[in-house]
Design an enzyme around this catalytic site. Structure first.
Site, PDB file in Angstrom:
ATOM      1  N   SER A 129       0.828  -1.209   0.000  1.00 16.09           N
ATOM      2  CA  SER A 129       0.000   0.000   0.000  1.00 16.09           C
ATOM      3  C   SER A 129       0.857   1.251   0.000  1.00 16.09           C
ATOM      4  CB  SER A 129      -0.855   0.047   1.267  1.00 16.09           C
ATOM      5  OG  SER A 129      -1.693  -1.063   1.352  1.00 16.09           O
ATOM      6  N   HIS A 150      -0.893  -3.047  -7.427  1.00 15.84           N
ATOM      7  CA  HIS A 150      -1.650  -2.667  -6.229  1.00 15.84           C
ATOM      8  C   HIS A 150      -3.142  -2.818  -6.499  1.00 15.84           C
ATOM      9  CE1 HIS A 150      -2.882   0.521  -3.091  1.00 15.84           C
ATOM     10  NE2 HIS A 150      -2.743  -0.644  -2.507  1.00 15.84           N
ATOM     11  N   GLU A 162      -3.415  -0.532  -9.717  1.00 14.51           N
ATOM     12  CA  GLU A 162      -2.329   0.406 -10.028  1.00 14.51           C
ATOM     13  C   GLU A 162      -1.110  -0.420 -10.436  1.00 14.51           C
ATOM     14  OE1 GLU A 162      -3.290   4.227  -7.170  1.00 14.51           O
ATOM     15  OE2 GLU A 162      -2.251   2.558  -6.244  1.00 14.51           O
ATOM     16  N   ASN A 200      -3.726   5.809  -2.558  1.00  9.17           N
ATOM     17  CA  ASN A 200      -3.474   5.936  -1.111  1.00  9.17           C
ATOM     18  C   ASN A 200      -2.872   7.275  -0.722  1.00  9.17           C
ATOM     19  OD1 ASN A 200      -4.636   3.555  -0.478  1.00  9.17           O
ATOM     20  ND2 ASN A 200      -2.736   2.389  -0.315  1.00  9.17           N
TER      21      ASN A 200
HETATM   22  N1  CAA Z   1     -16.872 -11.812  -3.482  1.00 10.86           N
HETATM   23  C1  CAA Z   1     -18.098 -11.981  -4.017  1.00 10.86           C
HETATM   24  N2  CAA Z   1     -19.155 -11.229  -3.669  1.00 10.86           N
HETATM   25  C2  CAA Z   1     -18.954 -10.275  -2.741  1.00 10.86           C
HETATM   26  C3  CAA Z   1     -17.707 -10.032  -2.134  1.00 10.86           C
HETATM   27  C4  CAA Z   1     -16.633 -10.853  -2.549  1.00 10.86           C
HETATM   28  N3  CAA Z   1     -15.421 -10.709  -2.040  1.00 10.86           N
HETATM   29  N4  CAA Z   1     -17.820  -9.013  -1.245  1.00 10.86           N
HETATM   30  C5  CAA Z   1     -19.095  -8.626  -1.279  1.00 10.86           C
HETATM   31  N5  CAA Z   1     -19.772  -9.375  -2.176  1.00 10.86           N
HETATM   32  C6  CAA Z   1     -21.188  -9.265  -2.512  1.00 10.86           C
HETATM   33  C7  CAA Z   1     -22.048  -9.148  -1.268  1.00 10.86           C
HETATM   34  O1  CAA Z   1     -22.329 -10.428  -0.726  1.00 10.86           O
HETATM   35  C8  CAA Z   1     -23.293  -8.448  -1.777  1.00 10.86           C
HETATM   36  O2  CAA Z   1     -24.151  -9.394  -2.365  1.00 10.86           O
HETATM   37  P1  CAA Z   1     -25.761  -9.220  -2.229  1.00 10.86           P
HETATM   38  O3  CAA Z   1     -26.081  -7.979  -3.021  1.00 10.86           O
HETATM   39  O4  CAA Z   1     -26.307 -10.461  -2.859  1.00 10.86           O
HETATM   40  O5  CAA Z   1     -26.034  -9.113  -0.760  1.00 10.86           O
HETATM   41  C9  CAA Z   1     -22.728  -7.545  -2.882  1.00 10.86           C
HETATM   42  O6  CAA Z   1     -21.423  -8.046  -3.225  1.00 10.86           O
HETATM   43  C10 CAA Z   1     -22.589  -6.100  -2.430  1.00 10.86           C
HETATM   44  O7  CAA Z   1     -21.877  -6.065  -1.195  1.00 10.86           O
HETATM   45  P2  CAA Z   1     -22.438  -5.353   0.111  1.00 10.86           P
HETATM   46  O8  CAA Z   1     -23.776  -5.865   0.487  1.00 10.86           O
HETATM   47  O9  CAA Z   1     -21.366  -5.457   1.167  1.00 10.86           O
HETATM   48  O10 CAA Z   1     -22.760  -3.882  -0.291  1.00 10.86           O
HETATM   49  P3  CAA Z   1     -22.127  -2.680  -1.060  1.00 10.86           P
HETATM   50  O11 CAA Z   1     -23.085  -2.374  -2.155  1.00 10.86           O
HETATM   51  O12 CAA Z   1     -21.814  -1.650  -0.032  1.00 10.86           O
HETATM   52  O13 CAA Z   1     -20.759  -3.039  -1.792  1.00 10.86           O
HETATM   53  C11 CAA Z   1     -18.411  -2.529  -1.620  1.00 10.86           C
HETATM   54  C12 CAA Z   1     -19.608  -3.329  -1.088  1.00 10.86           C
HETATM   55  C13 CAA Z   1     -18.157  -2.860  -3.090  1.00 10.86           C
HETATM   56  C14 CAA Z   1     -17.243  -2.979  -0.782  1.00 10.86           C
HETATM   57  C15 CAA Z   1     -18.701  -0.993  -1.504  1.00 10.86           C
HETATM   58  O14 CAA Z   1     -19.173  -0.692  -0.229  1.00 10.86           O
HETATM   59  C16 CAA Z   1     -17.466  -0.178  -1.790  1.00 10.86           C
HETATM   60  O15 CAA Z   1     -17.104   0.057  -2.929  1.00 10.86           O
HETATM   61  N6  CAA Z   1     -16.805   0.298  -0.707  1.00 10.86           N
HETATM   62  C17 CAA Z   1     -15.566   1.091  -0.820  1.00 10.86           C
HETATM   63  C18 CAA Z   1     -14.402   0.144  -0.842  1.00 10.86           C
HETATM   64  C19 CAA Z   1     -13.094   0.877  -1.031  1.00 10.86           C
HETATM   65  O16 CAA Z   1     -13.000   2.096  -1.026  1.00 10.86           O
HETATM   66  N7  CAA Z   1     -12.032   0.073  -1.210  1.00 10.86           N
HETATM   67  C20 CAA Z   1     -10.692   0.587  -1.300  1.00 10.86           C
HETATM   68  C21 CAA Z   1     -10.005   0.463   0.046  1.00 10.86           C
HETATM   69  S1  CAA Z   1      -8.391   1.139   0.043  1.00 10.86           S
HETATM   70  C22 CAA Z   1      -7.441  -0.069  -0.616  1.00 10.86           C
HETATM   71  O17 CAA Z   1      -7.890  -1.152  -0.922  1.00 10.86           O
HETATM   72  C23 CAA Z   1      -6.003   0.251  -0.827  1.00 10.86           C
HETATM   73  C24 CAA Z   1      -5.059   0.041   0.284  1.00 10.86           C
HETATM   74  O18 CAA Z   1      -3.871  -0.161   0.000  1.00 10.86           O
HETATM   75  C25 CAA Z   1      -5.439   0.152   1.704  1.00 10.86           C
HETATM   76  P1  NAD Z   2      -3.457  -9.817   5.983  1.00  9.84           P
HETATM   77  O1  NAD Z   2      -2.833  -9.739   7.328  1.00  9.84           O
HETATM   78  O2  NAD Z   2      -4.927 -10.051   5.855  1.00  9.84           O
HETATM   79  O3  NAD Z   2      -2.736 -10.980   5.137  1.00  9.84           O
HETATM   80  C1  NAD Z   2      -1.359 -11.176   5.091  1.00  9.84           C
HETATM   81  C2  NAD Z   2      -1.122 -12.676   4.930  1.00  9.84           C
HETATM   82  O4  NAD Z   2       0.250 -12.893   4.620  1.00  9.84           O
HETATM   83  C3  NAD Z   2      -1.428 -13.475   6.207  1.00  9.84           C
HETATM   84  O5  NAD Z   2      -2.341 -14.503   5.889  1.00  9.84           O
HETATM   85  C4  NAD Z   2      -0.063 -14.041   6.623  1.00  9.84           C
HETATM   86  O6  NAD Z   2      -0.141 -15.345   7.171  1.00  9.84           O
HETATM   87  C5  NAD Z   2       0.699 -14.066   5.303  1.00  9.84           C
HETATM   88  N1  NAD Z   2       2.151 -13.960   5.428  1.00  9.84           N
HETATM   89  C6  NAD Z   2       2.863 -13.125   6.214  1.00  9.84           C
HETATM   90  N2  NAD Z   2       4.190 -13.321   6.016  1.00  9.84           N
HETATM   91  C7  NAD Z   2       4.308 -14.279   5.064  1.00  9.84           C
HETATM   92  C8  NAD Z   2       5.404 -14.907   4.415  1.00  9.84           C
HETATM   93  N3  NAD Z   2       6.665 -14.552   4.699  1.00  9.84           N
HETATM   94  N4  NAD Z   2       5.145 -15.868   3.501  1.00  9.84           N
HETATM   95  C9  NAD Z   2       3.867 -16.215   3.190  1.00  9.84           C
HETATM   96  N5  NAD Z   2       2.784 -15.649   3.774  1.00  9.84           N
HETATM   97  C10 NAD Z   2       3.010 -14.700   4.698  1.00  9.84           C
HETATM   98  O7  NAD Z   2      -3.037  -8.487   5.221  1.00  9.84           O
HETATM   99  P2  NAD Z   2      -3.712  -7.769   3.940  1.00  9.84           P
HETATM  100  O8  NAD Z   2      -4.693  -6.767   4.398  1.00  9.84           O
HETATM  101  O9  NAD Z   2      -4.108  -8.837   2.965  1.00  9.84           O
HETATM  102  O10 NAD Z   2      -2.458  -6.951   3.373  1.00  9.84           O
HETATM  103  C11 NAD Z   2      -1.471  -7.570   2.583  1.00  9.84           C
HETATM  104  C12 NAD Z   2      -0.732  -6.522   1.781  1.00  9.84           C
HETATM  105  O11 NAD Z   2      -1.669  -5.869   0.906  1.00  9.84           O
HETATM  106  C13 NAD Z   2      -0.089  -5.400   2.610  1.00  9.84           C
HETATM  107  O12 NAD Z   2       1.100  -5.006   1.981  1.00  9.84           O
HETATM  108  C14 NAD Z   2      -1.147  -4.304   2.563  1.00  9.84           C
HETATM  109  O13 NAD Z   2      -0.616  -3.014   2.781  1.00  9.84           O
HETATM  110  C15 NAD Z   2      -1.635  -4.456   1.129  1.00  9.84           C
HETATM  111  N6  NAD Z   2      -2.987  -3.941   0.884  1.00  9.84           N
HETATM  112  C16 NAD Z   2      -3.947  -4.025   1.856  1.00  9.84           C
HETATM  113  C17 NAD Z   2      -5.224  -3.540   1.582  1.00  9.84           C
HETATM  114  C18 NAD Z   2      -6.324  -3.615   2.613  1.00  9.84           C
HETATM  115  O14 NAD Z   2      -7.380  -2.990   2.418  1.00  9.84           O
HETATM  116  N7  NAD Z   2      -6.151  -4.352   3.701  1.00  9.84           N
HETATM  117  C19 NAD Z   2      -5.519  -2.997   0.321  1.00  9.84           C
HETATM  118  C20 NAD Z   2      -4.509  -2.954  -0.663  1.00  9.84           C
HETATM  119  C21 NAD Z   2      -3.236  -3.412  -0.358  1.00  9.84           C
END
Ligand code: CAA
Ligand code: NAD
Length: 299
Positions: A129, A150, A162, A200
């Site tokens: 991330s 990403h 990304e 991010n």
């Molecule tokens: N696989 C299959 N189906 C899935 C699923 C999955 N993994 N996850 C959810 N679904 C299904 C649900 O079961 C649901 O089905 P029903 O309509 O039959 O109930 C449907 O998809 C919609 O899900 P939700 O009911 O939870 O409702 P929602 O309309 O709110 O959608 C969401 C969920 C797509 C997650 C939406 O809320 C959303 O877009 N949220 C924002 C997520 C976001 O911003 N993500 C980025 C995070 S940052 C990041 O990832 C980067 C990082 O490095 C940290």
């Molecule tokens: P998580 O803790 O759910 O999963 C990490 C997994 O990696 C665990 O199951 C752990 O057992 C395994 N693991 C750790 N060390 C290992 C190794 N040496 N060999 C094999 N497996 C190992 O974490 P996450 O949320 O899936 O995040 C994973 C990566 O993705 C991070 O770099 C995070 O920043 C990035 N990411 C996270 C998100 C989010 O929304 N959580 C979104 C985008 C990117």
């Protein structure tokens, strides 16, 4: 769409992100091996894939696809996925994607090992991330084969990937990673190796502002979230999103940035974030973060 040259993919880490990456790669037609540290983590990740494939099949049937065909498609995707606790299983992969804990030292150690294990042509990718892709490429000993891929949470539903290039990434490695992202059904965007890439860099400081607003008592968490949902049309508010991403992952991102860029005012750690992580309240995955959760839904 550019033809995808990637036939066999390895994914290291089968947690929140890794299991989704394994699934979309298999949906894209690749053979995929998921590598974990312990059998229970592998079983949990593969179990999540089974549930997700069943849900997607259910949706396809609702939309009019014959039930037999929907179930056969899901079974074919599942048959392309295998699991292993041995990194040697990654040796002949065309692409290996790392999705382990957000800790740069741990990731660099893994890439050094992958550089020794994988065939010379293997492209190495990180789903980090926040950390520099270039440092992981240097650790691997093959910086020209290193990219960022990403994905976004939940990987099965979010359309973006990304694709990050460093100044050492070979153009053909970048092109192959981009074609792979498209084969996974994603919209790829090209990014330079900057902190947080595009999403991010914008999203995490916004989450920080929301948490600080809550910490100051400016508004309730429900009102902050409702404001962004109904005022800006975001699918979920910033505090729900922090629970969704994981408070631990959010803290790892911010701690890494604060250490590396101490003069960037947008990078700082809100008080309640550190306190909640110390208390084991990591968000949806532990049943409590800023909200309480029952399974996948807010309580
Ligand atoms: N696989 C299959 N189906 C899935 C699923 C999955 N993994 N996850 C959810 N679904 C299904 C649900 O079961 C649901 O089905 P029903 O309509 O039959 O109930 C449907 O998809 C919609 O899900 P939700 O009911 O939870 O409702 P929602 O309309 O709110 O959608 C969401 C969920 C797509 C997650 C939406 O809320 C959303 O877009 N949220 C924002 C997520 C976001 O911003 N993500 C980025 C995070 S940052 C990041 O990832 C980067 C990082 O490095 C940290
Ligand atoms: P998580 O803790 O759910 O999963 C990490 C997994 O990696 C665990 O199951 C752990 O057992 C395994 N693991 C750790 N060390 C290992 C190794 N040496 N060999 C094999 N497996 C190992 O974490 P996450 O949320 O899936 O995040 C994973 C990566 O993705 C991070 O770099 C995070 O920043 C990035 N990411 C996270 C998100 C989010 O929304 N959580 C979104 C985008 C990117």
């Amino acid at each position: 769409m550019t033809p995808n040259p990637i036939k066999k993919v390895g994914v290291v880490g089968c947690g929140l992100m890794g299991h989704g990456i394994v699934q979309v790669a298999a949906q894209g037609g690749c053979q995929v091996v998921a590598v974990e540290t312990e059998q229970k983590f592998l079983d949990s990740g593969l179990g999540r894939i089974d549930k997700s494939l069943a849900k997607l099949a259910e949706k396809a049937i609702e939309k009019g696809k014959p039930a037999d065909a929907a179930k056969a498609d899901a079974a074919a995707v599942r048959a392309r996925i295998s699991g292993s606790l041995d990194k040697q299983a990654l040796a002949d992969c065309d692409l290996v994607i790392e999705a382990i804990v957000e800790n740069l030292d741990v990731k660099k150690a893994l890439f050094a090992e992958l550089g020794r294990i994988c065939k010379p042509a293997t492209i190495l990718a990180s789903n980090t991330s926040s950390f520099p892709i270039g440092e992981m490429g240097a650790a691997s000993g093959r910086p020209d084969r290193m990219v960022g891929l990403h994905f976004f949470n939940p990987v099965q539903l979010m359309k973006l990937v990304e694709v990050v290039r460093t100044d050492k990434t070979a153009p053909e490695a970048f092109a192959a990673a981009r074609a792979f992202g498209e084969a996974c059904g994603k919209v790829p965007v090209a990014c330079k190796d900057t902190p947080g890439f595009v999403v991010n860099r914008l999203l995490v400081p916004y989450m920080v502002q929301a948490i600080e607003m809550l910490d100051r008592g400016d508004a309730s968490k429900e009102d902050i979230d409702a404001a962004m949902q109904f005022g800006c049309g975001y699918p979920m508010g910033p505090l729900t999103l922090t629970d969704y991403v994981g408070l631990d992952t959010t803290l790892f991102i911010l701690d890494g940035w604060v250490k590396r860029y101490p003069n960037e005012p947008a990078f700082r750690v809100p008080k309640s974030l550190r306190e909640k992580v110390a208390a084991g309240k990591l968000g949806r995955k532990t049943g409590e973060g800023y909200y309480k959760w029952e399974g996948d839904k807010k309580a």
